[in-house]
Design an enzyme around this catalytic site. Structure first.
Site, PDB file in Angstrom:
ATOM      1  N   ARG A 171      20.856  67.999  25.173  1.00 12.64           N
ATOM      2  CA  ARG A 171      21.120  69.195  24.351  1.00 12.64           C
ATOM      3  C   ARG A 171      22.587  69.268  23.930  1.00 12.64           C
ATOM      4  O   ARG A 171      23.151  70.346  23.778  1.00 12.64           O
ATOM      5  CB  ARG A 171      20.714  70.443  25.113  1.00 12.64           C
ATOM      6  CG  ARG A 171      19.209  70.554  25.317  1.00 12.64           C
ATOM      7  CD  ARG A 171      18.833  71.880  25.935  1.00 12.64           C
ATOM      8  NE  ARG A 171      19.393  72.036  27.279  1.00 12.64           N
ATOM      9  CZ  ARG A 171      19.315  73.160  27.987  1.00 12.64           C
ATOM     10  NH1 ARG A 171      18.742  74.214  27.472  1.00 12.64           N
ATOM     11  NH2 ARG A 171      19.831  73.217  29.203  1.00 12.64           N
ATOM     12  N   ARG A 175      27.462  69.947  15.507  1.00 17.49           N
ATOM     13  CA  ARG A 175      27.371  70.823  14.347  1.00 17.49           C
ATOM     14  C   ARG A 175      28.022  70.163  13.142  1.00 17.49           C
ATOM     15  O   ARG A 175      29.075  69.544  13.260  1.00 17.49           O
ATOM     16  CB  ARG A 175      28.063  72.156  14.614  1.00 17.49           C
ATOM     17  CG  ARG A 175      27.463  72.908  15.778  1.00 17.49           C
ATOM     18  CD  ARG A 175      27.876  74.365  15.751  1.00 17.49           C
ATOM     19  NE  ARG A 175      27.444  75.001  16.995  1.00 17.49           N
ATOM     20  CZ  ARG A 175      28.261  75.551  17.865  1.00 17.49           C
ATOM     21  NH1 ARG A 175      29.552  75.556  17.641  1.00 17.49           N
ATOM     22  NH2 ARG A 175      27.787  76.114  18.956  1.00 17.49           N
ATOM     23  N   ARG A 250      27.739  68.308  43.567  1.00 15.43           N
ATOM     24  CA  ARG A 250      29.105  67.957  43.208  1.00 15.43           C
ATOM     25  C   ARG A 250      30.018  69.059  43.686  1.00 15.43           C
ATOM     26  O   ARG A 250      29.679  70.242  43.646  1.00 15.43           O
ATOM     27  CB  ARG A 250      29.257  67.768  41.687  1.00 15.43           C
ATOM     28  CG  ARG A 250      28.599  66.515  41.161  1.00 15.43           C
ATOM     29  CD  ARG A 250      29.287  65.246  41.647  1.00 15.43           C
ATOM     30  NE  ARG A 250      30.547  64.987  40.945  1.00 15.43           N
ATOM     31  CZ  ARG A 250      31.435  64.104  41.340  1.00 15.43           C
ATOM     32  NH1 ARG A 250      31.249  63.415  42.456  1.00 15.43           N
ATOM     33  NH2 ARG A 250      32.532  63.903  40.635  1.00 15.43           N
ATOM     34  N   ARG A 281      39.797  69.175  33.403  1.00 13.55           N
ATOM     35  CA  ARG A 281      40.304  70.184  32.468  1.00 13.55           C
ATOM     36  C   ARG A 281      41.416  71.004  33.098  1.00 13.55           C
ATOM     37  O   ARG A 281      41.584  71.032  34.320  1.00 13.55           O
ATOM     38  CB  ARG A 281      39.175  71.115  32.001  1.00 13.55           C
ATOM     39  CG  ARG A 281      38.456  71.870  33.108  1.00 13.55           C
ATOM     40  CD  ARG A 281      37.309  72.674  32.508  1.00 13.55           C
ATOM     41  NE  ARG A 281      36.553  73.403  33.522  1.00 13.55           N
ATOM     42  CZ  ARG A 281      35.553  74.231  33.267  1.00 13.55           C
ATOM     43  NH1 ARG A 281      35.190  74.436  32.014  1.00 13.55           N
ATOM     44  NH2 ARG A 281      34.907  74.860  34.232  1.00 13.55           N
ATOM     45  N   GLU A 301      41.346  71.230  37.346  1.00 12.78           N
ATOM     46  CA  GLU A 301      40.038  71.138  37.983  1.00 12.78           C
ATOM     47  C   GLU A 301      39.687  69.678  38.237  1.00 12.78           C
ATOM     48  O   GLU A 301      39.579  68.888  37.301  1.00 12.78           O
ATOM     49  CB  GLU A 301      38.990  71.807  37.089  1.00 12.78           C
ATOM     50  CG  GLU A 301      37.638  71.990  37.734  1.00 12.78           C
ATOM     51  CD  GLU A 301      36.738  72.858  36.881  1.00 12.78           C
ATOM     52  OE1 GLU A 301      35.611  72.419  36.589  1.00 12.78           O
ATOM     53  OE2 GLU A 301      37.170  73.977  36.492  1.00 12.78           O
ATOM     54  N   TYR A 349      21.061  74.276  37.823  1.00 11.50           N
ATOM     55  CA  TYR A 349      22.378  74.496  37.205  1.00 11.50           C
ATOM     56  C   TYR A 349      22.275  75.717  36.285  1.00 11.50           C
ATOM     57  O   TYR A 349      22.123  75.598  35.074  1.00 11.50           O
ATOM     58  CB  TYR A 349      22.810  73.253  36.440  1.00 11.50           C
ATOM     59  CG  TYR A 349      24.268  73.279  36.004  1.00 11.50           C
ATOM     60  CD1 TYR A 349      25.255  72.721  36.795  1.00 11.50           C
ATOM     61  CD2 TYR A 349      24.634  73.874  34.805  1.00 11.50           C
ATOM     62  CE1 TYR A 349      26.585  72.741  36.402  1.00 11.50           C
ATOM     63  CE2 TYR A 349      25.954  73.901  34.406  1.00 11.50           C
ATOM     64  CZ  TYR A 349      26.930  73.346  35.206  1.00 11.50           C
ATOM     65  OH  TYR A 349      28.241  73.381  34.810  1.00 11.50           O
ATOM     66  N   ASP A 351      23.482  79.164  34.346  1.00  9.58           N
ATOM     67  CA  ASP A 351      24.602  79.946  33.846  1.00  9.58           C
ATOM     68  C   ASP A 351      24.467  81.373  34.375  1.00  9.58           C
ATOM     69  O   ASP A 351      23.434  81.756  34.934  1.00  9.58           O
ATOM     70  CB  ASP A 351      24.614  79.946  32.316  1.00  9.58           C
ATOM     71  CG  ASP A 351      25.037  78.605  31.744  1.00  9.58           C
ATOM     72  OD1 ASP A 351      25.869  77.930  32.371  1.00  9.58           O
ATOM     73  OD2 ASP A 351      24.541  78.230  30.659  1.00  9.58           O
TER      74      ASP A 351
END
Length: 373
Positions: A171, A175, A250, A281, A301, A349, A351
């Protein structure tokens, strides 16, 4: 004290359930092994800046009812997630869009970008993708994959891209517009004043007691005897003493630093997509709330391999681990008076909006009501 529920973990799943149970007149005890409420969405004020202690959290959803539900606990700002990628000093927009393609190839129109991608896909001579690398190239071509996906992904998962399943990146947002908004969701923002206030308000009922620095496993048998119902949001395999084997997770390490400067990187989130940079990041927290403080706070991170005793941040949902989870899920379904929830309890996972929805669905089942979200 007689309680109706013991809730293990004060993250979004447990706190949402506690809040809703208290609304229905139930007495609830919440325990958490950490020294604070909120789980991984905990925010702490440093130099007047709300610091996301466990990584960037941007609330986003297409579910109007979930958006309305979370907005009763905090006012959200208009923050739009527009991360950028730093590849060896080259800056690219994310998600992959016309700004990215223009910087890479000098193309201007969507047709030119599509032609470039199709050319690279043809040159790769791919059949049906069998791993993440092939899946990524089949979606976006080799240039974007090599600069913006490969290094970052291999750091994040601790495996070669050729060893990762293709569904992880199926996914991938691509764009053909000049739009840097990472999410397509209708509702998006950051709570003004941080996330901790949300959990604090969820747990504010006189029917809810909270006990921190408390490890469920130090008194597991006692808890199971004493409480008529337990909502457990920890690792499902740990609950069952790893009897079928250990699920893989993880872990992450965060290095936070206060800088005596106004603006470090000009964006809330910058991904480092090369393989050589050890972190994935850097987060500059003040930009989540359009801060104008004289100092700034940044967090690097670092993804880590997980071992027992480490903090698990997200599951490794590959075929092997999902098959192992299904064994634990069958065991959980046969365990009386214990409900498993959250990322770790459901090995998903999720959100934030999905965690809230899952918790509200559990509430509806528990109290034999029609689900509202």
């Amino acid at each position: 004290m007689n309680y109706d529920y013991l809730i293990v973990g004060s993250g979004l799943f447990g706190s949402t359930f506690a809040c809703e149970a208290a609304k229905r007149g139930k007495r609830v005890k919440v325990i958490d092994k950490r020294s604070h409420i909120g789980g991984n969405i905990y925010t702490e004020k440093i130099e007047g800046i709300n610091v996301h202690k466990y990584g960037a959290h941007i609330f986003h959803t297409n579910n109007k009812k979930i958006w309305g539900y979370v907005n009763q606990f905090a006012e959200f700002n208009r923050y739009t997630n527009s991360p950028i990628a730093n590849y060896k000093g080259e800056i690219y927009n994310l998600p992959f869009n016309m700004n990215t393609f223009n910087k890479l190839w000098g193309v201007v129109t969507p047709e030119e970008a599509r032609e470039k991608i199709e050319q690279q896909k043809a040159e790769a001579h791919l059949g049906k993708p069998t791993n993440l690398e092939e899946q990524a190239i089949s979606l976006i071509g080799t240039d974007v994959y090599l600069k913006l996906i490969k290094g970052y992904t291999e750091k994040q998962w601790g495996r070669k891209a050729t060893e990762l399943p293709p569904f992880i990146i199926r996914r991938l947002p691509v764009r053909f517009t000049y739009d840097n908004n990472y999410f397509n969701d209708k509702y998006q923002g950051i709570p003004i004043g941080g996330y901790t206030q949300i959990i604090d308000k969820m747990l504010s009922s006189d029917l809810i007691d909270v006990e921190l620095n408390t490890d469920f496993f130090s008194r597991k048998d006692e808890y199971l005897r004493r409480y008529p119902k337990i909502i457990y949001t920890g690792m499902i395999d740990q609950f069952f003493n790893y009897q079928f084997g250990t699920l893989e997770y993880r872990s992450l390490k965060f290095e936070t630093e206060v800088l005596n400067q106004h603006n470090f990187q000009g964006n809330a989130v910058v991904n480092y997509t090369d393989a050589e940079t050890p972190y994935t990041r850097i987060i500059e927290h003040k930009h989540f709330e359009f801060g104008d403080q004289p100092k700034t706070v940044i967090t690097r991170e670092f993804p880590l391999n997980w071992e027992r005793g480490d903090e698990p941040y997200y599951p490794m949902n590959d075929e092997k681990n999902n098959a192992l989870y299904r064994k634990y899920k069958k065991l959980a379904d046969r365990t009386p008076n214990v409900l498993f929830g959250g990322r770790l309890g459901m090995y998903q996972y999720y959100d934030m909006h999905q965690v809230i929805a899952a918790s509200l669905a559990a509430v509806a089942r528990e109290f034999d009501e029609k689900a509202s979200c």
